[in-house]
Motif scaffolding. Structure first.
Motif, PDB file in Angstrom:
ATOM      1  N   THR A 164     -15.986  41.166  52.402  1.00  0.00           N
ATOM      2  CA  THR A 164     -15.618  41.340  53.928  1.00  0.00           C
ATOM      3  C   THR A 164     -14.544  42.555  54.178  1.00  0.00           C
ATOM      4  O   THR A 164     -14.920  43.654  55.264  1.00  0.00           O
ATOM      5  N   GLN A 167     -15.960  45.672  52.973  1.00  0.00           N
ATOM      6  CA  GLN A 167     -16.784  45.890  54.372  1.00  0.00           C
ATOM      7  C   GLN A 167     -15.513  47.065  54.808  1.00  0.00           C
ATOM      8  O   GLN A 167     -16.301  48.119  55.180  1.00  0.00           O
ATOM      9  N   GLU A 170     -14.455  49.455  52.398  1.00  0.00           N
ATOM     10  CA  GLU A 170     -15.043  50.251  51.126  1.00  0.00           C
ATOM     11  C   GLU A 170     -14.454  50.763  49.913  1.00  0.00           C
ATOM     12  O   GLU A 170     -14.665  52.198  49.486  1.00  0.00           O
TER      13      GLU A 170
END
Length: 468
Positions: A164, A167, A170
């Motif tokens: 997570t 994400q 990046e």
């Protein structure tokens, strides 16, 4: 309600109106009618705030909604030191841990995660800030505070699963780090940014202005983070501000009720029997206290009636805040979002939350950018309710050469943009302003921020002379 503030008519320069209810020649009849039908006067400043404003040439102190110290108890969990009430300590929020570093991996992303320290250092070097004692130090927003907006599932994932965090940032190499290290070096600093934003909004309500040297994570929403934005600090800050104002007003009403009761007894000669008509005064004061303690139903500018205008000038659409506005059904949050429509996140669903939408093309330069901003602010003054607080998301990714913003605004254009928003907030909206730094990926981003903040301090006389 969505208004697309387009370019001004040919030959007609864009401008903002001198007063919110004075339509310009370029205004539509409907907009003028709306402004005429629903005039809104700013709430009167408390005596202490008004007195402070009279001594400030910049004029922001007179826009304070509450007296200094009124919100101290409501923000005790987010302020690391004593609550700032004197003019020497500025409503500028910063913590060294805003700056994220983890073995150089952060440099794989164009975001300069250490720009916040560079901004503060430059402001000290130029004499804009006279030392750390002028800054307000925040505390981290706890998971319990984050749960005011974010879902239990998302908070579990961001605090326990590396994927997570990957994400959101990046940065794939982060997946290889121990989660405990990742929480310490990445997630905890971002929670500190949230605490800073929440604190800045409260300070703005007391002081008329505030700057969080960080924050502005406008892509995060209740159930997800993205684009280096793990938490929706803007919505979290707005909701905390509303409760804090309601609590402060409730405490004031309770004090008024107690004073009325004491006056009634005194009027009766201390006999314990109230003078004629005194019961009504006590009942009215008590009713005011009850309303003030009602949270979202608080009177005045309190509770859910605290109208907040988010002016989002980051180069990217602020889709996270917009999703949360829709999810929470927040009818007192208004959004002016001006962004490059050709880049991330291209979130059409979130656009339903935007009240004034300005979509730009890649390569937009100073003249077009500033004219469209002036037109949008003029429209905001005409068709939106008068705000009790302006939250300004001042991304510098509009700079020419920014690899992610892809606009072409010059450093001088950024300085002019920021001054324009602050001046509009003071003179037209007549509302306190809280500024957040948001995104910026060009190499000169920190230097431009420092220059712009120095200009604001100078133009609006924000830092009084020692002993003033």
């Amino acid at each position: 309600m969505e208004h697309d503030a387009g370019s001004p008519a040919a030959g007609e320069p864009a401008r903002y109106v001198a007063a919110p209810d004075a339509p310009s020649s370029s205004s539509t009849p409907a907009a003028a009618a709306s402004a005429t039908a629903t005039p809104a006067a700013p709430p009167a400043a408390p005596p202490a705030a008004a007195a402070a404003g009279s001594a400030s040439p910049g004029g922001f102190a007179r826009l304070a909604r509450l007296a200094p110290g009124a919100l101290a108890a409501s923000y005790a969990d987010l302020c690391a030191g004593a609550w700032p009430v004197g003019p020497e300590q500025l409503p500028v929020v910063y913590h060294p841990s805003y700056n994220i570093s983890f073995f150089g991996i952060e440099k794989l992303h164009p975001f300069d995660s250490g720009k916040f320290a560079k901004v503060v250092k430059a402001l000290k070097r130029e004499g804009v800030l006279r030392g750390d004692g002028q800054l307000v130090t925040p505390r981290e927003a706890t998971p319990e505070l984050l749960a005011d907006v974010h879902t239990e599932d998302y908070l579990h994932r961001i605090h326990n699963h590396n994927f997570t965090v990957v994400q959101v940032t990046e940065l794939a190499p982060l997946a290889m780090l121990p989660n405990r290290l990742l929480q310490w070096r990445v997630v905890a600093p971002m929670r500190m940014h949230v605490g800073g934003t929440m604190l800045a909004l409260g300070l703005a309500l007391e002081r008329g202005w505030a700057v969080n040297v960080g924050g502005g994570m406008h892509h995060a929403s209740a159930g997800r983070g993205m684009g280096w934005c793990p938490f929706d600090d803007i919505m979290l800050g707005v909701r905390r501000a509303r409760r804090a104002v309601a609590a402060a007003e409730g405490a004031g009403a309770e004090a008024a009720a107690a004073g009325a009761a004491g006056a009634a007894v005194a009027a009766a000669g201390g006999s314990g029997t109230a003078a004629p008509g005194a019961d009504a005064a006590v009942d009215a004061a008590a009713a005011g206290a009850a309303a003030g303690n009602g949270g979202d139903s608080g009177g005045g500018v309190g509770g859910g009636s605290l109208k907040v205008l988010v002016i989002d000038l980051d180069a990217h659409q602020g889709n996270g805040v917009e999703h949360d506005k829709l999810t929470l059904g927040d009818t007192q949050l208004f959004i002016l979002d001006m962004y490059n429509a050709g880049v991330f996140p291209r979130d059409d669903e979130a656009k339903a939350a935007i009240d004034i939408k300005v979509e730009l093309k890649s390569g937009t330069e100073d003249d077009i950018y500033l004219n469209r901003l002036r037109a949008a602010l003029e429209r905001a003054a005409l068709v939106l309710p008068k705000p009790d607080l302006v939250v300004y998301n001042a991304g510098t990714d509009i700079l020419a050469g920014d690899p992610l913003g892809r606009l072409a605004v010059s450093p001088a254009g950024v300085v002019e943009r920021d001054e324009l928003v602050w001046r509009w907030s003071r003179d037209v909206a007549q509302a306190p302003i809280a500024m957040l730094l948001s995104g910026g990926y060009a190499k000169d981003s920190a230097a431009v921020i420092s220059t712009s903040l120095a200009n604001l301090f100078n133009k609006f006389d924000l830092n009084p002379a020692p002993g003033a």
